[in-house]
Design a protein around this motif. Structure first.
Motif, short mmCIF file in Angstrom:
data_model
loop_
_atom_site.label_atom_id
_atom_site.label_comp_id
_atom_site.label_asym_id
_atom_site.label_seq_id
_atom_site.Cartn_x
_atom_site.Cartn_y
_atom_site.Cartn_z
N MET A 138 -52.26 -95.42 18.30
CA MET A 138 -51.53 -95.50 19.56
C MET A 138 -50.81 -94.19 19.83
N GLN A 139 -50.83 -93.79 21.08
CA GLN A 139 -50.11 -92.60 21.51
C GLN A 139 -48.62 -92.93 21.60
N VAL A 140 -47.77 -92.12 20.97
CA VAL A 140 -46.34 -92.34 21.03
C VAL A 140 -45.75 -91.58 22.21
N VAL A 141 -44.94 -92.27 22.98
CA VAL A 141 -44.21 -91.69 24.11
C VAL A 141 -42.74 -91.90 23.82
N VAL A 142 -41.94 -90.84 23.98
CA VAL A 142 -40.52 -90.92 23.68
C VAL A 142 -39.71 -90.86 24.96
N GLY A 143 -38.63 -91.63 24.99
CA GLY A 143 -37.72 -91.65 26.12
C GLY A 143 -36.31 -91.31 25.64
N ALA A 144 -35.54 -90.68 26.52
CA ALA A 144 -34.20 -90.24 26.17
C ALA A 144 -33.14 -91.04 26.91
N ALA A 145 -32.25 -91.64 26.13
CA ALA A 145 -31.06 -92.27 26.70
C ALA A 145 -29.96 -91.21 26.62
N VAL A 146 -29.85 -90.42 27.69
CA VAL A 146 -28.84 -89.36 27.74
C VAL A 146 -27.54 -90.00 28.22
N VAL A 147 -26.54 -90.02 27.34
CA VAL A 147 -25.27 -90.68 27.64
C VAL A 147 -24.14 -89.66 27.59
N VAL A 148 -23.36 -89.65 28.67
CA VAL A 148 -22.18 -88.78 28.76
C VAL A 148 -21.04 -89.61 29.35
N GLY A 156 -53.56 -97.61 24.67
CA GLY A 156 -52.33 -98.18 24.15
C GLY A 156 -51.27 -97.12 23.94
N LEU A 157 -50.07 -97.39 24.43
CA LEU A 157 -48.93 -96.49 24.25
C LEU A 157 -47.83 -97.23 23.51
N LEU A 158 -47.08 -96.49 22.72
CA LEU A 158 -45.93 -97.04 22.02
C LEU A 158 -44.71 -96.23 22.44
N LEU A 159 -43.80 -96.87 23.17
CA LEU A 159 -42.59 -96.19 23.63
C LEU A 159 -41.49 -96.31 22.59
N ARG A 160 -40.84 -95.19 22.30
CA ARG A 160 -39.69 -95.15 21.40
C ARG A 160 -38.58 -94.40 22.11
N PHE A 161 -37.39 -94.98 22.04
CA PHE A 161 -36.24 -94.40 22.74
C PHE A 161 -35.21 -93.87 21.76
N TYR A 162 -34.59 -92.76 22.14
CA TYR A 162 -33.56 -92.13 21.32
C TYR A 162 -32.36 -91.80 22.19
#
Length: 135
Positions: free
Chosen positions: A1-11, A78-84
């Motif tokens: 699966m291709q990994v796609v990353v998302g950013a939870a930018v919090v300020v 298929g994609l696998l999303l991971r958030f940081y």
């Protein structure tokens, strides 16, 4: 699966949301910025690269946030999303280079946005992270 990353930018207890410009079927919907992890690239390095490309925003990548989210990508891949969770470096301010708009939202505003379906699964985790950072 291709990994796609998302950013939870919090300020200051507020989350950065980005409004999609493309593709046409996603135009106007909201997402967490990010993108695909390239071969040989770490997930953190991909986030640093993607946020620089999309937002001209230097960030420090922090801890994982929420579960992996499997989704079907374009062409049925298929994609696998991971958030940081991410923090801007030295008070840097994002610019919408590839998005229609950017918006800082608090936990009470999360449900007001028309999120991409893939990001909806993360809303409870985002709300908890915002509540914790705002206190």
């Amino acid at each position: 699966m291709q990994v796609v990353v998302g950013a939870a930018v919090v300020v200051d207890g507020r989350l950065l949301a980005a409004q999609r410009a493309e593709p046409a079927d996603m135009r106007g919907r909201w997402e967490l910025p990010g993108g695909s992890v390239e071969p040989g690239e770490s997930e953190a390095a991909a986030l640093v690269r993607e946020l620089h490309e999309e937002l001209a925003l230097p960030v420090v990548v922090g801890e994982r946030l929420g579960p992996d989210v499997p989704v079907e990508g374009r062409g049925g891949a298929g994609l696998l999303l991971r958030f940081y969770r991410c923090t801007p470096v030295d008070g840097a301010v994002p610019r919408a280079l590839e998005h229609l708009a950017l918006r800082w939202v608090g936990p009470e505003e999360l449900d007001e946005l028309d999120w991409l379906a893939s990001d909806l699964a993360l809303l409870p985790h985002l709300r908890a992270a915002l509540d914790a950072s705002g206190s």
